[in-house]
Scaffold this motif. Structure first.
Motif, PDB file in Angstrom:
ATOM      1  N   PHE A  60       1.071  -0.899   0.065  1.00  8.07           N
ATOM      2  CA  PHE A  60      -0.293  -0.113   0.141  1.00  8.07           C
ATOM      3  C   PHE A  60       0.867   1.077   0.160  1.00  8.07           C
ATOM      4  CE2 PHE A  60      -2.722   3.501   2.266  1.00  8.07           C
ATOM      5  CZ  PHE A  60      -3.336   3.695   1.003  1.00  8.07           C
ATOM      6  N   VAL A  61       1.546   1.707   1.110  1.00 12.07           N
ATOM      7  CA  VAL A  61       2.960   2.651   1.058  1.00 12.07           C
ATOM      8  C   VAL A  61       3.866   2.430   0.147  1.00 12.07           C
ATOM      9  CG1 VAL A  61       4.154   4.343   2.063  1.00 12.07           C
ATOM     10  CG2 VAL A  61       2.481   2.517   3.407  1.00 12.07           C
ATOM     11  N   TYR A  62       4.781   1.421   0.290  1.00  8.95           N
ATOM     12  CA  TYR A  62       5.187   1.598  -1.398  1.00  8.95           C
ATOM     13  C   TYR A  62       5.099   1.104  -2.678  1.00  8.95           C
ATOM     14  CZ  TYR A  62       7.656   1.440   3.596  1.00  8.95           C
ATOM     15  OH  TYR A  62       7.652   2.429   4.572  1.00  8.95           O
ATOM     16  N   GLY A  63       4.070   0.197  -2.651  1.00  2.00           N
ATOM     17  CA  GLY A  63       4.091  -0.720  -3.905  1.00  2.00           C
ATOM     18  C   GLY A  63       4.716  -0.395  -5.145  1.00  2.00           C
ATOM     19  N   PHE A  64       4.242  -0.961  -5.994  1.00  2.40           N
ATOM     20  CA  PHE A  64       4.020  -0.883  -7.213  1.00  2.40           C
ATOM     21  C   PHE A  64       6.236  -2.382  -7.342  1.00  2.40           C
ATOM     22  CE2 PHE A  64       2.915   2.755  -7.267  1.00  2.40           C
ATOM     23  CZ  PHE A  64       1.192   3.124  -8.253  1.00  2.40           C
ATOM     24  N   LYS A  65       6.116  -3.498  -6.960  1.00  3.96           N
ATOM     25  CA  LYS A  65       6.897  -4.232  -6.208  1.00  3.96           C
ATOM     26  C   LYS A  65       6.905  -5.864  -6.897  1.00  3.96           C
ATOM     27  CE  LYS A  65       9.392  -2.341  -2.529  1.00  3.96           C
ATOM     28  NZ  LYS A  65       9.919  -2.937  -0.689  1.00  3.96           N
ATOM     29  N   THR A  66       7.596  -6.371  -8.212  1.00  3.45           N
ATOM     30  CA  THR A  66       7.603  -7.121  -8.311  1.00  3.45           C
ATOM     31  C   THR A  66       7.403  -8.622  -7.579  1.00  3.45           C
ATOM     32  OG1 THR A  66       9.708  -7.750  -9.486  1.00  3.45           O
ATOM     33  CG2 THR A  66       7.598  -6.694 -11.170  1.00  3.45           C
ATOM     34  N   ARG A  67       7.321  -9.801  -7.895  1.00  2.00           N
ATOM     35  CA  ARG A  67       7.083 -10.919  -6.631  1.00  2.00           C
ATOM     36  C   ARG A  67       9.343 -11.185  -6.019  1.00  2.00           C
ATOM     37  NH1 ARG A  67       7.569 -16.929  -7.985  1.00  2.00           N
ATOM     38  NH2 ARG A  67       6.707 -18.158  -5.897  1.00  2.00           N
ATOM     39  N   ASN A  68      10.332 -10.238  -7.491  1.00  2.40           N
ATOM     40  CA  ASN A  68      11.189 -11.151  -7.838  1.00  2.40           C
ATOM     41  C   ASN A  68      12.097 -10.074  -6.784  1.00  2.40           C
ATOM     42  OD1 ASN A  68      11.423 -12.896  -8.864  1.00  2.40           O
ATOM     43  ND2 ASN A  68      11.251 -12.005 -10.772  1.00  2.40           N
ATOM     44  N   TYR A 110       5.480 -14.706  -0.076  1.00  3.36           N
ATOM     45  CA  TYR A 110       5.204 -13.545  -0.771  1.00  3.36           C
ATOM     46  C   TYR A 110       3.626 -13.882  -1.318  1.00  3.36           C
ATOM     47  CZ  TYR A 110       4.247 -10.330  -4.861  1.00  3.36           C
ATOM     48  OH  TYR A 110       3.792  -9.556  -5.293  1.00  3.36           O
ATOM     49  N   ASP A 111       3.514 -15.927  -2.070  1.00  2.00           N
ATOM     50  CA  ASP A 111       2.568 -15.753  -2.508  1.00  2.00           C
ATOM     51  C   ASP A 111       1.405 -15.547  -1.328  1.00  2.00           C
ATOM     52  OD1 ASP A 111       3.548 -16.154  -4.943  1.00  2.00           O
ATOM     53  OD2 ASP A 111       3.366 -18.379  -5.011  1.00  2.00           O
ATOM     54  N   ASN A 112       1.642 -16.281  -0.412  1.00  8.77           N
ATOM     55  CA  ASN A 112       0.750 -16.237   0.862  1.00  8.77           C
ATOM     56  C   ASN A 112       0.327 -14.609   1.335  1.00  8.77           C
ATOM     57  OD1 ASN A 112       0.524 -19.283   0.632  1.00  8.77           O
ATOM     58  ND2 ASN A 112       2.062 -19.360   2.762  1.00  8.77           N
ATOM     59  N   GLU A 113       1.152 -14.131   1.344  1.00  9.38           N
ATOM     60  CA  GLU A 113       0.256 -12.887   1.667  1.00  9.38           C
ATOM     61  C   GLU A 113       0.024 -11.936   0.528  1.00  9.38           C
ATOM     62  OE1 GLU A 113       1.144 -10.899   4.523  1.00  9.38           O
ATOM     63  OE2 GLU A 113       2.096 -13.076   5.508  1.00  9.38           O
ATOM     64  N   ARG A 114       0.275 -12.220  -0.605  1.00 14.71           N
ATOM     65  CA  ARG A 114      -0.284 -11.927  -1.820  1.00 14.71           C
ATOM     66  C   ARG A 114      -1.653 -12.092  -1.488  1.00 14.71           C
ATOM     67  NH1 ARG A 114      -1.691 -13.907  -5.553  1.00 14.71           N
ATOM     68  NH2 ARG A 114       0.608 -15.420  -5.670  1.00 14.71           N
ATOM     69  N   ARG A 115      -1.484 -13.473  -1.595  1.00  8.84           N
ATOM     70  CA  ARG A 115      -3.389 -13.890  -1.489  1.00  8.84           C
ATOM     71  C   ARG A 115      -3.893 -13.904  -0.049  1.00  8.84           C
ATOM     72  NH1 ARG A 115      -1.596 -19.910  -1.461  1.00  8.84           N
ATOM     73  NH2 ARG A 115      -4.031 -20.632  -1.696  1.00  8.84           N
ATOM     74  N   TRP A 121      -9.102  -9.845   1.546  1.00 12.71           N
ATOM     75  CA  TRP A 121      -9.116  -8.733   2.276  1.00 12.71           C
ATOM     76  C   TRP A 121     -10.281  -7.557   1.418  1.00 12.71           C
ATOM     77  CZ3 TRP A 121      -4.328  -9.145   5.719  1.00 12.71           C
ATOM     78  CH2 TRP A 121      -4.474 -10.151   6.446  1.00 12.71           C
ATOM     79  N   LEU A 122      -8.755  -7.468   0.632  1.00 16.29           N
ATOM     80  CA  LEU A 122      -9.477  -5.742  -0.204  1.00 16.29           C
ATOM     81  C   LEU A 122      -9.476  -5.948  -1.777  1.00 16.29           C
ATOM     82  CD1 LEU A 122      -6.430  -4.590   1.934  1.00 16.29           C
ATOM     83  CD2 LEU A 122      -8.098  -4.330   2.260  1.00 16.29           C
ATOM     84  N   SER A 123     -10.334  -7.062  -2.032  1.00 11.80           N
ATOM     85  CA  SER A 123      -9.867  -7.226  -3.556  1.00 11.80           C
ATOM     86  C   SER A 123     -10.749  -5.633  -4.120  1.00 11.80           C
ATOM     87  CB  SER A 123     -10.940  -8.852  -3.988  1.00 11.80           C
ATOM     88  OG  SER A 123     -12.155  -8.177  -3.084  1.00 11.80           O
ATOM     89  N   PRO A 124     -11.158  -5.210  -3.704  1.00 15.79           N
ATOM     90  CA  PRO A 124     -11.874  -4.322  -5.014  1.00 15.79           C
ATOM     91  C   PRO A 124     -11.108  -3.159  -4.531  1.00 15.79           C
ATOM     92  CG  PRO A 124     -14.227  -4.859  -3.038  1.00 15.79           C
ATOM     93  CD  PRO A 124     -12.383  -5.694  -2.043  1.00 15.79           C
ATOM     94  N   TYR A 125     -10.126  -2.937  -4.076  1.00 18.21           N
ATOM     95  CA  TYR A 125      -8.617  -2.114  -3.968  1.00 18.21           C
ATOM     96  C   TYR A 125      -7.312  -2.403  -4.976  1.00 18.21           C
ATOM     97  CZ  TYR A 125     -12.139  -0.650  -0.798  1.00 18.21           C
ATOM     98  OH  TYR A 125     -13.597  -0.463  -0.432  1.00 18.21           O
ATOM     99  N   VAL A 126      -7.940  -3.975  -4.896  1.00 16.88           N
ATOM    100  CA  VAL A 126      -5.782  -4.577  -5.215  1.00 16.88           C
ATOM    101  C   VAL A 126      -6.038  -4.169  -6.754  1.00 16.88           C
ATOM    102  CG1 VAL A 126      -4.745  -6.766  -5.666  1.00 16.88           C
ATOM    103  CG2 VAL A 126      -6.293  -6.177  -3.787  1.00 16.88           C
ATOM    104  N   ARG A 127      -4.739  -3.411  -7.500  1.00 20.00           N
ATOM    105  CA  ARG A 127      -4.635  -3.247  -8.956  1.00 20.00           C
ATOM    106  C   ARG A 127      -2.811  -4.385  -9.226  1.00 20.00           C
ATOM    107  NH1 ARG A 127      -3.520   2.905 -10.652  1.00 20.00           N
ATOM    108  NH2 ARG A 127      -1.147   2.182  -9.625  1.00 20.00           N
ATOM    109  N   LYS A 128      -3.172  -4.844  -9.828  1.00 24.00           N
ATOM    110  CA  LYS A 128      -2.144  -5.274 -10.852  1.00 24.00           C
ATOM    111  C   LYS A 128      -1.631  -5.279 -12.338  1.00 24.00           C
ATOM    112  CE  LYS A 128      -3.055 -10.516  -9.228  1.00 24.00           C
ATOM    113  NZ  LYS A 128      -3.239 -11.716  -9.760  1.00 24.00           N
ATOM    114  N   SER A 168       4.959  -9.201 -12.751  1.00 24.97           N
ATOM    115  CA  SER A 168       3.294  -8.457 -12.505  1.00 24.97           C
ATOM    116  C   SER A 168       3.665  -7.338 -10.640  1.00 24.97           C
ATOM    117  CB  SER A 168       1.912  -9.061 -12.224  1.00 24.97           C
ATOM    118  OG  SER A 168       1.206  -9.679 -11.459  1.00 24.97           O
ATOM    119  N   ASN A 169       3.433  -6.228 -10.582  1.00 18.26           N
ATOM    120  CA  ASN A 169       3.283  -5.627  -9.308  1.00 18.26           C
ATOM    121  C   ASN A 169       2.114  -5.660  -9.002  1.00 18.26           C
ATOM    122  OD1 ASN A 169       3.248  -3.168 -10.431  1.00 18.26           O
ATOM    123  ND2 ASN A 169       4.890  -2.797 -11.034  1.00 18.26           N
ATOM    124  N   ILE A 170       2.013  -5.576  -7.515  1.00 18.67           N
ATOM    125  CA  ILE A 170       0.537  -5.389  -6.759  1.00 18.67           C
ATOM    126  C   ILE A 170       0.434  -3.794  -5.972  1.00 18.67           C
ATOM    127  CG2 ILE A 170      -0.973  -6.534  -5.219  1.00 18.67           C
ATOM    128  CD1 ILE A 170      -0.598  -8.947  -5.721  1.00 18.67           C
TER     129      ILE A 170
END
Length: 417
Positions: free
Chosen positions: A22-30, A40-45, A50-57, A64-66
């Motif tokens: 949310f704060v820093y954002g724009f990071k890929t998995r690597n 990473y995958d567990n926390e992303r899921r 929790w916040l599906s309406p606001y998640v942007r890929k 892809s970054n989230i």
């Protein structure tokens, strides 16, 4: 292989991931170097759940970054409150939660032994008396149950005082709806309104800092230590380089930026014998230490120093206590007198003197003039000269100005100003 669970045991770990997205954002998995791909995958899921309406890929070359795209002015509540409502529990936790509350719905106070017997006879649920007593004591501490002595026995009953009072004061629902959007610990207002099946239909906040709810757990511990006048040890993690450090201080005041909303702890560090500020979002944990016998004296010293504080920094160049900045600006009178009024209004106690027709001088002494530069730059185009006893501040201002001229390909030699 362990099964993925949406609920969490450790809120600090979740807080760190939400900040990353949310704060820093724009990071890929690597780019999450310090975490395993599975973590990473567990926390992303979890975040997506929790916040599906606001998640942007966003798809980029490295994957892809989230990030989270949230327009606070359109929200009726803070979506990050959901993060607080995801604590894991055992099967016994959830069974006892509903059965104990159901048993006490009739309003009769019961002992832990009576509750244990009724769980078996009414629901065929067998529990140890000590387990039931611990759960009832925990709920009494949280305010869900009332605990009192009836002779030699300790009895528990459902606590409805707050709910009944809220229902009899309907105007409080509006106050709670506003509170959850605008104040610290807004999760409290959100929980109460949800218990009463009330939704915020009235208030929207244009400039709301949703992410600050993640710091409320840390803030609560800080306020508790301040009320008890304790020294504390902070575990810090830099948002720039990720390095961890520990620091001991006496917590004195919480400062909030009117421009960014960022929150800071202002404390006194005995080891360095000076005040210092720590960003709340860089504090990972707090450990209470001993009492501070000079707490009142430190508060009085802080009050005196606040008048020379521009932002949150108490130390200028080379450890010098105070630096003086002098700025001369051109103001065409009388049509631009609002510039003079702005200098007086925003200058935080600095002097504003008319030294010639259409020329005014602003002067102030503060701990760290570096913090003034963003505000000073808003007067570019009017500044005739700028000097500072901290030469690095002065040089930085003119260097940035020269870079701007070069960017726009305007021939200008700043060194001659």
């Amino acid at each position: 292989m362990s099964e993925f669970q949406e609920l969490v045991k450790s809120f600090p770990k979740t807080r760190e991931y939400v900040r990353d997205f949310f704060v820093y954002g724009f990071k890929t998995r690597n780019e999450f170097k310090n975490k395993s791909p599975r973590t990473y995958d567990n926390e992303r899921r979890r975040l997506e759940s929790w916040l599906s309406p606001y998640v942007r890929k966003d798809h980029v070359s490295g994957g892809s970054n989230i990030s989270l795209a949230i327009d606070s002015s359109l929200l009726d509540t803070n979506p990050l409150f959901r993060v607080w409502k995801t604590k894991s529990f055992t099967d016994n936790d959830i069974v006892l939660h509903f059965l104990i509350l159901d048993l006490l719905q009739e309003g009769l106070p019961l002992t832990a032994e009576a509750i244990t017997d009724l769980l078996l006879t009414k629901y065929e649920a067998l529990f140890d008396i000590q387990t039931v007593r611990r759960k009832c004591n925990a709920y009494a501490k949280e305010g869900l149950l009332e605990k009192r002595k009836d002779g030699k026995a300790v009895v528990f009953s459902l606590s409805l005082t707050l709910v009944q009072w809220l229902k009899s004061n309907e105007n409080m629902l509006d106050a709670l709806s506003f509170y959850q959007m605008s104040e610290v610990f807004g999760i409290i207002g959100n929980e109460l309104t949800e218990q009463l099946d009330c939704e915020n239909q009235t208030f929207r906040v244009k400039h709301s800092f949703c992410v600050h709810t993640l710091e409320d757990e840390i803030l609560l511990k800080l306020l508790d230590a301040m009320n008890q006048r304790l020294r504390i040890r902070l575990e810090l993690k830099s948002s720039k380089n990720g390095n961890s450090a520990a620091s001991a201080c006496v917590p004195l005041q919480i400062l909030i930026s009117a421009r960014t909303g960022r929150r800071y702890l202002c404390g006194y560090m005995h080891r360095r014998q000076r005040f210092s500020c720590f960003r709340l979002d860089s504090i990972k944990s707090i450990t209470p230490l001993d009492s501070s016998l000079e707490y009142d004296d430190l508060l009085n010293k802080l009050k005196q120093n606040r008048s020379k504080l521009w932002g949150v920094s108490f130390q200028g160049e080379n450890g010098r206590r105070l630096d003086k900045l002098t700025m001369t600006v051109q103001v065409f009178e009388p049509t631009e007198n609002y510039i003079v009024e702005r200098l007086k209004r925003e200058g935080r106690g600095g002097s504003v003197i008319r030294i010639a027709r259409n020329v005014y001088q602003y002067e102030i002494e503060v701990f760290d003039c570096n913090e003034m530069l963003p505000w000073v730059r808003t007067f570019i185009g009017r500044i005739l000269s700028l000097t500072c006893t901290s030469k690095s501040v002065e040089q930085r201002f003119y260097r940035d100005l020269q870079a701007m001229y070069e960017m726009y390909e305007i021939p200008q030699d700043i060194s001659k100003l």
